[in-house]
Write a protein that holds these residues in place. Structure first.
Motif, mmCIF file in Angstrom:
data_model
loop_
_atom_site.group_PDB
_atom_site.id
_atom_site.type_symbol
_atom_site.label_atom_id
_atom_site.label_comp_id
_atom_site.label_asym_id
_atom_site.label_seq_id
_atom_site.Cartn_x
_atom_site.Cartn_y
_atom_site.Cartn_z
ATOM 1 N N VAL A 9 0.876 14.319 -30.206
ATOM 2 C CA VAL A 9 1.541 14.665 -28.947
ATOM 3 C C VAL A 9 0.554 14.584 -27.795
ATOM 4 N N GLN A 10 -0.669 15.092 -27.994
ATOM 5 C CA GLN A 10 -1.693 15.032 -26.945
ATOM 6 C C GLN A 10 -1.983 13.587 -26.549
ATOM 7 N N MET A 12 -0.027 11.030 -26.842
ATOM 8 C CA MET A 12 1.129 10.479 -26.143
ATOM 9 C C MET A 12 1.118 10.896 -24.675
ATOM 10 N N ARG A 13 0.698 12.124 -24.420
ATOM 11 C CA ARG A 13 0.694 12.653 -23.049
ATOM 12 C C ARG A 13 -0.513 12.187 -22.248
ATOM 13 N N HIS A 14 -1.682 12.189 -22.874
ATOM 14 C CA HIS A 14 -2.920 11.896 -22.155
ATOM 15 C C HIS A 14 -3.382 10.453 -22.310
ATOM 16 N N GLN A 19 -7.797 11.114 -24.581
ATOM 17 C CA GLN A 19 -7.815 12.211 -25.544
ATOM 18 C C GLN A 19 -9.038 12.140 -26.445
ATOM 19 N N ARG A 45 -5.738 23.552 -23.496
ATOM 20 C CA ARG A 45 -4.520 22.745 -23.414
ATOM 21 C C ARG A 45 -4.846 21.257 -23.311
#
Length: 208
Positions: A9-10, A12-14, A19, A45
Motif C-alpha cells: 500500500v505504501q 502504491m501511494r508513494h 518508498q 506514516r
C-alpha cells in the motif's frame, strides 16, 4: 495486515523508488515533546525504516494540549508512550528508544548511525548544544531544528531556512514561550515543516 501488504500500500501511494528511500533511512529524534512526538508520528506514516527516539522525560498533564499523547499516557516515560502509539500506526519500523538526556558525551552513541536528526528541544541552550555536537561529531548527518512556534500569529510567517550545508531550521524564528503561549496548531505546523524537510533530505531534495 502483514508487512508485505502494508508496504505494498505504501508503494502504491508513494511510489516504489521513494518508498525504498524512506525504508532505508534512519532518522533520530532528539526530544519527544510538541515537535518530536508529532514528527515521529508523521515519519512512521511515511514508512521510515528506522527511528531513534530519545527523551529523558515522562508525560505530564501539561503536555496534552500540544503533544501527541493522550490522558492515559500521563506518568509514562515519553519513549514508552510514543513507542506504543507508533506501533499501532506502523509496527514494521525498527524503533530504538532511549530514556535518557542527550549530552555532548553521548551524542555519538545515541545518534551516530542516523542520517538525519530532528532537533526538538525546548530550551535554547539544549538546542545550541545539539547543533554544535551534531555538526562537529557527526560529519555525515543532517540536522533539522525548530525555532519560533509560539503565539497565534499567521502560519504564513513560518518558513524553512537553510543556515548551513547540513543544518535547517523551521519556524518563524521570532516567537518565544517567554512572551506567549504554545498552541497546538502552530506547534504541529512547525513539526510538519520539520518532517517535510526531513523527507526532502531523504529524497535528496536538499535545496529550499
Amino acid at each position: 495486515m502483514d508487512k508485505a501488504q502494508y508496504y505494498h500500500v505504501q508503494e502504491m501511494r508513494h511510489g516504489m523508488d521513494m518508498q525504498a528511500l524512506f525504508a532505508s533511512a534512519h532518522v533520530g529524534i532528539a526530544g519527544l515533546g510538541g515537535l518530536g512526538s508529532h514528527v515521529a508520528v508523521l515519519l512512521a506514516r511515511l514508512g521510515i525504516g528506522t527511528l531513534t527516539l530519545v527523551d529523558f522525560d515522562s508525560v505530564d498533564e501539561t503536555n496534552i494540549h500540544r503533544q501527541a499523547y493522550e490522558l492515559a499516557d500521563i506518568g509514562k516515560p515519553k519513549t514508552q508512550a510514543l513507542y506504543e502509539q507508533l506501533m499501532r500506526i506502523n509496527p514494521y519500523i525498527t524503533y530504538h528508544c532511549y530514556q535518557e538526556k542527550i549530552v555532548p558525551e553521548n551524542v555519538q552513541t545515541l545518534l551516530g548511525t542516523c542520517s538525519v536528526i530532528c532537533e526538538a528541544f525546548d530550551r535554547a541552550e539544549q538546542k545550541a548544544m545539539l547543533v554544535e555536537n551534531v555538526l562537529c561529531q557527526l560529519p555525515n548527518a543532517y540536522l533539522v531544528g525548530g525555532n519560533g512556534m509560539a503565539d497565534v500569529k499567521s502560519a504564513n510567517l513560518m518558513r524553512v531556512q537553510k543556515l548551513m550545508s547540513r543544518y535547517y531550521v523551521c519556524g518563524d524564528g521570532i516567537s518565544d514561550v517567554t512572551d506567549s503561549c504554545l498552541y497546538a496548531p502552530r506547534v504541529a505546523l512547525c513539526a510538519s515543516m520539520q518532517a517535510t524537510q526531513i523527507m526532502r533530505i531523504i529524497l535528496n531534495e536538499k535545496n529550499i
